[in-house]
Design an enzyme around this catalytic site. Structure first.
Site, PDB file in Angstrom:
ATOM      1  N   GLU A  33      34.410  38.159  40.820  1.00 33.23           N
ATOM      2  CA  GLU A  33      35.019  37.282  41.834  1.00 33.23           C
ATOM      3  C   GLU A  33      36.032  36.339  41.193  1.00 33.23           C
ATOM      4  O   GLU A  33      35.752  35.730  40.153  1.00 33.23           O
ATOM      5  CB  GLU A  33      33.904  36.499  42.526  1.00 33.23           C
ATOM      6  CG  GLU A  33      34.089  36.364  44.004  1.00 33.23           C
ATOM      7  CD  GLU A  33      34.091  37.701  44.745  1.00 33.23           C
ATOM      8  OE1 GLU A  33      35.208  38.236  44.964  1.00 33.23           O
ATOM      9  OE2 GLU A  33      33.014  38.191  45.100  1.00 33.23           O
ATOM     10  N   HIS A  34      37.185  36.236  41.818  1.00 34.72           N
ATOM     11  CA  HIS A  34      38.296  35.402  41.333  1.00 34.72           C
ATOM     12  C   HIS A  34      38.796  35.873  39.967  1.00 34.72           C
ATOM     13  O   HIS A  34      39.286  35.083  39.166  1.00 34.72           O
ATOM     14  CB  HIS A  34      37.905  33.915  41.313  1.00 34.72           C
ATOM     15  CG  HIS A  34      37.693  33.382  42.704  1.00 34.72           C
ATOM     16  ND1 HIS A  34      38.731  33.065  43.544  1.00 34.72           N
ATOM     17  CD2 HIS A  34      36.558  33.166  43.416  1.00 34.72           C
ATOM     18  CE1 HIS A  34      38.250  32.661  44.717  1.00 34.72           C
ATOM     19  NE2 HIS A  34      36.940  32.724  44.658  1.00 34.72           N
ATOM     20  N   ASP A  36      40.634  39.000  40.014  1.00 35.14           N
ATOM     21  CA  ASP A  36      41.757  39.940  40.233  1.00 35.14           C
ATOM     22  C   ASP A  36      43.116  39.305  39.949  1.00 35.14           C
ATOM     23  O   ASP A  36      43.948  39.883  39.252  1.00 35.14           O
ATOM     24  CB  ASP A  36      41.703  40.621  41.618  1.00 35.14           C
ATOM     25  CG  ASP A  36      41.786  39.702  42.820  1.00 35.14           C
ATOM     26  OD1 ASP A  36      41.697  38.467  42.648  1.00 35.14           O
ATOM     27  OD2 ASP A  36      41.946  40.229  43.943  1.00 35.14           O
ATOM     28  N   SER A 123      37.652  41.137  54.516  1.00 40.93           N
ATOM     29  CA  SER A 123      38.989  41.731  54.375  1.00 40.93           C
ATOM     30  C   SER A 123      39.470  42.451  55.626  1.00 40.93           C
ATOM     31  O   SER A 123      40.013  43.557  55.543  1.00 40.93           O
ATOM     32  CB  SER A 123      39.042  42.684  53.183  1.00 40.93           C
ATOM     33  OG  SER A 123      39.064  41.952  52.020  1.00 40.93           O
ATOM     34  N   SER A 125      41.984  41.538  57.228  1.00 41.70           N
ATOM     35  CA  SER A 125      43.450  41.573  57.158  1.00 41.70           C
ATOM     36  C   SER A 125      43.921  42.746  56.294  1.00 41.70           C
ATOM     37  O   SER A 125      44.834  43.468  56.677  1.00 41.70           O
ATOM     38  CB  SER A 125      44.009  40.251  56.632  1.00 41.70           C
ATOM     39  OG  SER A 125      43.496  39.968  55.357  1.00 41.70           O
ATOM     40  N   ASP A 169      41.567  43.657  47.550  1.00 37.57           N
ATOM     41  CA  ASP A 169      41.205  44.055  48.913  1.00 37.57           C
ATOM     42  C   ASP A 169      42.005  45.284  49.369  1.00 37.57           C
ATOM     43  O   ASP A 169      41.457  46.228  49.934  1.00 37.57           O
ATOM     44  CB  ASP A 169      41.437  42.884  49.886  1.00 37.57           C
ATOM     45  CG  ASP A 169      40.735  41.623  49.435  1.00 37.57           C
ATOM     46  OD1 ASP A 169      39.810  41.720  48.606  1.00 37.57           O
ATOM     47  OD2 ASP A 169      41.119  40.530  49.901  1.00 37.57           O
TER      48      ASP A 169
END
Ligand code: GLA
Length: 393
Positions: A33-34, A36, A123, A125, A169
Site C-alpha cells: 500500500e502506497h 505504487d 477502484s 473509477s 488500479d
C-alpha cells in the site's frame, strides 16, 4: 451481469443496440500500500464485481453518457471536453487519452452499469476508465494491447480527472486473470501473474472519505521530500521504495517524513515476502498483512478507528489468518484472509457491533481473484466494416 444491464440501459436511453459492450473489474490490494507511486511493488487482485459500458455512435457532434445508477446525463465534446466533476469525466478523460495513443475520438453514446460500489475504495473509477478504454479500442479496430489501455486509463485519471494516483488500479483492472493475484513492479511497470486460489473477505466500513484526496496528495509530497533527502547522500536511488532502511535512517529529514519513508521501504519488502509465501504455500501471509496494517496505522497514518476496529476483530477470530486496510485508507474497505467459514463468521459477527458502535451499517463481499477487462460483445466493427460477431458471450 452488468454487461446485460449496460446494454439494456443503452437501448432504453438511445432506442437501439450498442455496437460494443466491454467490462472491467474493481480491485482490492492484497499488500503493497502506497508503494505504487514510489516505484515499488504491489499485489492486487481483481474482484468479481465489474463495471460494464455499452457504446455506439452519436447522432450529433457531442458525446452522450447515461448511467444505470445516476439520473445525471452527460453531454460533452469528444475532442475538447472540459472537466465537469461529474461521473462522465472518467469517460471523457479516457477518450482524450486514447486520442494521444492513436485512437481518434468521435462522438459516441455510452451507457454504464456497475456492481463496483463507488466511493468504497474498490477502484470503481479505474473500472469505468478501463472498461471505456477496452470498448473504444475494440470499436475502432482493436489495435492497442491491455497494458497500453491500462496506461491510457491511468492518464485519464491523473491528467484529466486530476487524481494523483499510481498505476496499480488501472493495471490490475486491465491485466488480471482469474485465480491469480497480479504482482506489479511499478518502477518497471512490469506485471506478473501469481497463482492464488484463496477467497478474501472485503469489509466496507462505509466511512466518508472526505480527507482522502488532500491527504493522499500530502503523503505523495512527503515521499518526494524523503526521496530528495536520500538522494543527497545516494544520488543513484531513483525510487523511494528501492532505498534501504539504512539509507532512510542516514538521510537528514523531518521525523514524520522518515516514518512515511520507512513504511514505503518496509511495505515493499513485505510484498516480496507475501509473494514468496503465496508461491510456496498458496496462502496469503497473514503476519505480513497485520504488519502492513500496523505500519499504515502508525507510520503512514492513513487508517481510521473503523478500519482498526475491524482488523483487531479479525485478529481475535479463530481461523482468520490476516487482515489489513486496502486501498488508500482514510475510510473505505479492509480485507481479511483465511478459510471461507471463519471469514463469513467474522463478517456476520462484526455487523451488529460495528453498526452499534459507529452508527453505520457496514457491507461485505467474498471474492476470489477474477478476470481483468474484456470485450463482452462486439456487434459490428464500424471502422473495419466487419460483419456481426460476438466475443466472450
Ligand atoms: C489509491 C490509488 C492507488 C494506490 C493506493 C494506495 O487506491 O489509486 O494508485 O496509490 O491508493 O496503495
Amino acid at each position: 451481469m452488468s454487461a446485460e444491464r449496460a446494454a439494456a440501459t443503452y437501448r432504453r436511453a438511445f432506442g437501439e443496440d450498442p455496437a460494443v459492450v466491454a467490462s472491467a473489474p474493481g480491485r482490492v490490494n492484497l499488500i503493497g500500500e502506497h508503494t505504487d507511486y514510489n516505484g515499488g511493488d504491489v499485489l492486487p487482485m481483481a474482484l468479481s464485481l465489474r463495471t460494464s459500458v455499452a457504446v455506439g455512435p452519436s447522432t450529433d457532434a457531442l458525446s452522450h453518457a447515461v448511467s444505470e445508477q445516476s439520473p445525471r446525463v452527460g453531454a460533452f465534446s469528444p475532442t475538447g471536453p472540459s472537466r465537469s466533476s461529474a461521473w462522465w469525466d472518467y469517460v471523457a478523460g479516457t477518450m482524450l487519452a486514447l486520442g494521444t495513443a492513436g485512437v481518434a475520438p468521435r462522438p459516441l453514446r455510452i451507457a454504464v452499469a456497475s456492481d463496483v460500489p463507488s466511493g468504497a475504495g474498490l477502484s470503481s473509477s479505474a473500472a469505468l476508465e478501463v472498461a471505456t478504454a477496452f470498448a473504444l479500442n475494440a470499436w475502432s479496430g482493436g489495435g492497442l494491447d491491455a497494458r497500453t489501455l491500462a496506461r491510457v486509463a491511468h492518464r485519464a485519471e491523473t491528467e484529466f480527472v486530476g487524481v494523483p494516483c499510481g498505476i496499480m488500479d488501472q493495471y490490475v483492472s486491465s491485466l488480471a486473470r482469474e485465480g491469480h493475484a497480479l504482482l506489479v513492479a511499478c518502477d518497471r511497470e512490469e506485471a506478473t501473474l501469481v497463482p492464488m486460489a484463496a477467497t478474501v473477505l472485503i469489509f466496507d466500513t462505509r466511512t466518508p472519505r472526505s480527507l482522502r484526496t488532500s491527504a493522499f496528495a500530502q503523503r505523495r509530497h512527503e515521499c518526494e521530500i524523503a526521496l530528495r533527502a536520500i538522494q543527497r547522500n545516494e544520488p543513484a536511488v531513483r525510487w523511494l521504495s528501492r532505498a534501504s532502511e539504512e539509507q532512510v535512517r542516514r538521510a537528514t529529514m523531518d521525523e514524520i517524513v522518515r516514518k512515511r519513508a520507512l513504511h514505503v521501504v518496509r511495505e515493499t519488502a513485505r510484498v516480496a515476502a507475501c509473494v514468496r509465501t503465496l508461491r510456496e504455500t498458496g496462502r496469503l501471509a497473514g503476519d505480513s498483512m497485520y504488519a502492513s496494517h500496523a505500519s499504515l496505522r502508525d507510520d503512514y497514518q492513513c487508517s481510521t478507528p473503523e478500519l482498526d476496529w475491524f482488523v483487531d476483530r479479525a485478529q481475535e477470530t479463530r481461523g482468520v489468518t490476516g487482515a489489513r486496510l486496502t486501498g488508500a485508507g482514510w475510510g473505505g474497505c479492509a480485507i481479511a484472509a483465511g478459510a471461507p467459514g471463519p471469514l463469513r463468521q467474522l463478517a456476520d459477527s462484526a455487523m451488529e457491533p460495528f453498526a452499534t458502535q459507529y452508527r453505520r451499517r457496514p457491507r461485505f463481499w467474498m471474492s476470489a481473484a477474477s478476470d481483468g477487462a474484456r470485450v463482452d460483445v462486439l456487434r459490428e466493427n464500424l471502422v473495419g466494416g466487419a460483419t456481426a460477431m460476438t466475443l466472450n458471450p
